[in-house]
Design a protein around this motif. Structure first.
Motif, mmCIF file in Angstrom:
data_model
loop_
_atom_site.group_PDB
_atom_site.id
_atom_site.type_symbol
_atom_site.label_atom_id
_atom_site.label_comp_id
_atom_site.label_asym_id
_atom_site.label_seq_id
_atom_site.Cartn_x
_atom_site.Cartn_y
_atom_site.Cartn_z
ATOM 1 N N ASP A 1 -16.016 27.424 -2.704
ATOM 2 C CA ASP A 1 -14.936 27.348 -3.693
ATOM 3 C C ASP A 1 -14.907 28.617 -4.548
ATOM 4 O OD1 ASP A 1 -13.712 24.396 -3.843
ATOM 5 O OD2 ASP A 1 -15.854 24.233 -3.416
ATOM 6 N N TYR A 2 -16.082 29.063 -4.972
ATOM 7 C CA TYR A 2 -16.171 30.300 -5.745
ATOM 8 C C TYR A 2 -15.704 31.495 -4.920
ATOM 9 C CZ TYR A 2 -18.013 34.237 -8.364
ATOM 10 O OH TYR A 2 -18.128 35.430 -9.038
ATOM 11 N N ASP A 3 -16.163 31.603 -3.678
ATOM 12 C CA ASP A 3 -15.762 32.710 -2.808
ATOM 13 C C ASP A 3 -14.243 32.722 -2.602
ATOM 14 O OD1 ASP A 3 -18.438 33.379 -2.614
ATOM 15 O OD2 ASP A 3 -18.700 32.436 -0.639
ATOM 16 N N GLY B 1 -8.453 36.584 -6.263
ATOM 17 C CA GLY B 1 -8.384 37.582 -7.320
ATOM 18 C C GLY B 1 -8.424 36.933 -8.682
ATOM 19 N N PRO B 2 -8.506 37.760 -9.724
ATOM 20 C CA PRO B 2 -8.576 37.223 -11.089
ATOM 21 C C PRO B 2 -7.362 36.360 -11.411
ATOM 22 C CG PRO B 2 -9.107 39.559 -11.073
ATOM 23 C CD PRO B 2 -8.586 39.217 -9.691
ATOM 24 N N MET B 3 -7.631 35.318 -12.212
ATOM 25 C CA MET B 3 -6.535 34.449 -12.637
ATOM 26 C C MET B 3 -5.576 35.212 -13.506
ATOM 27 S SD MET B 3 -8.354 30.823 -13.557
ATOM 28 C CE MET B 3 -9.415 31.517 -14.821
ATOM 29 N N LYS B 4 -4.328 34.833 -13.441
ATOM 30 C CA LYS B 4 -3.302 35.435 -14.298
ATOM 31 C C LYS B 4 -3.081 34.524 -15.492
ATOM 32 C CE LYS B 4 -1.091 37.824 -10.497
ATOM 33 N NZ LYS B 4 -2.309 37.988 -9.812
ATOM 34 N N GLU B 5 -2.657 35.109 -16.598
ATOM 35 C CA GLU B 5 -2.362 34.324 -17.798
ATOM 36 C C GLU B 5 -1.247 33.333 -17.504
ATOM 37 O OE1 GLU B 5 -3.790 34.274 -20.889
ATOM 38 O OE2 GLU B 5 -5.333 35.554 -20.004
ATOM 39 N N GLN B 6 -1.386 32.131 -18.007
ATOM 40 C CA GLN B 6 -0.362 31.101 -17.825
ATOM 41 C C GLN B 6 0.690 31.209 -18.901
ATOM 42 O OE1 GLN B 6 -0.288 28.716 -15.261
ATOM 43 N NE2 GLN B 6 -1.779 30.137 -14.423
ATOM 44 N N VAL C 1 -12.442 27.157 -14.032
ATOM 45 C CA VAL C 1 -12.894 28.505 -14.371
ATOM 46 C C VAL C 1 -14.372 28.592 -14.005
ATOM 47 C CG1 VAL C 1 -13.242 30.204 -16.205
ATOM 48 C CG2 VAL C 1 -11.242 28.698 -16.267
ATOM 49 N N PHE C 2 -14.735 29.595 -13.223
ATOM 50 C CA PHE C 2 -16.126 29.801 -12.840
ATOM 51 C C PHE C 2 -16.787 30.771 -13.811
ATOM 52 C CE2 PHE C 2 -14.201 28.507 -8.815
ATOM 53 C CZ PHE C 2 -15.137 27.597 -8.353
ATOM 54 N N ASP C 3 -17.941 30.395 -14.323
ATOM 55 C CA ASP C 3 -18.800 31.267 -15.140
ATOM 56 C C ASP C 3 -18.084 31.869 -16.349
ATOM 57 O OD1 ASP C 3 -20.952 30.887 -13.343
ATOM 58 O OD2 ASP C 3 -20.188 32.482 -12.064
ATOM 59 N N ASP C 4 -17.108 31.197 -16.917
ATOM 60 C CA ASP C 4 -16.337 31.714 -18.054
ATOM 61 C C ASP C 4 -15.753 33.094 -17.759
ATOM 62 O OD1 ASP C 4 -16.770 29.471 -19.651
ATOM 63 O OD2 ASP C 4 -18.661 30.268 -20.414
ATOM 64 N N GLY C 5 -15.497 33.373 -16.497
ATOM 65 C CA GLY C 5 -14.990 34.682 -16.100
ATOM 66 C C GLY C 5 -13.558 34.623 -15.611
ATOM 67 N N PRO C 6 -13.150 35.638 -14.873
ATOM 68 C CA PRO C 6 -11.749 35.737 -14.466
ATOM 69 C C PRO C 6 -11.397 34.924 -13.220
ATOM 70 C CG PRO C 6 -12.939 37.637 -13.660
ATOM 71 C CD PRO C 6 -13.918 36.832 -14.495
ATOM 72 N N TYR C 7 -12.400 34.275 -12.589
ATOM 73 C CA TYR C 7 -12.122 33.611 -11.316
ATOM 74 C C TYR C 7 -12.021 32.098 -11.476
ATOM 75 C CZ TYR C 7 -13.273 38.156 -9.533
ATOM 76 O OH TYR C 7 -13.285 39.504 -9.306
#
Length: 113
Positions: free
Chosen positions: A100-102, A108-113, A52-58
């Motif tokens: 890696d971030y790009d 797109g944003p990660m989906k819930e597992q 998880v990058f920057d505690d965000g959606p990516y």
């Protein structure tokens, strides 16, 4: 090693959870095995890794690739590691970069597992 401009939170399923790596930092884990028998990192992370990058959606949940050539920006793919032999052990290093971030943003944003 985190050579990106982003905080990375990493979980290696079955090994450790929520390790935070700030830019310029590294996480180092010891595995049992000699130089000749040290398993590649893909085996160490055989149950997957979550980034998880920057505690965000990516970020993403990664597993060992089933086909080769190497899958870019996959920390479970041993072909993306640099390895070197130290005295009595082998060091495997995956270096996270802004690419890696790009790639995570492009997925797109990660989906819930």
């Amino acid at each position: 090693m985190n050579a990106s401009d982003h905080q990375i939170t990493m979980t290696v399923n079955g090994q450790f959870e929520d390790e935070i790596m700030l830019p310029g930092e590294r996480i180092s884990k010891t595995m049992i095995g000699g130089i000749a028998s040290a398993p590649p990192p893909g085996l160490y992370m055989m149950h997957g890794i979550e980034i998880v990058f920057d505690d965000g959606p990516y970020g993403g949940v990664f597993t060992r690739p089933k086909e080769y050539p190497a899958a870019p920006y996959n920390p479970c793919d041993e072909y993306n590691y640099f390895w070197e032999d130290e005295v009595g052990f082998r060091v495997w290093t995956y270096t996270f970069t802004n690419a890696d971030y790009d790639a995570a943003v492009a997925r797109g944003p990660m989906k819930e597992q």
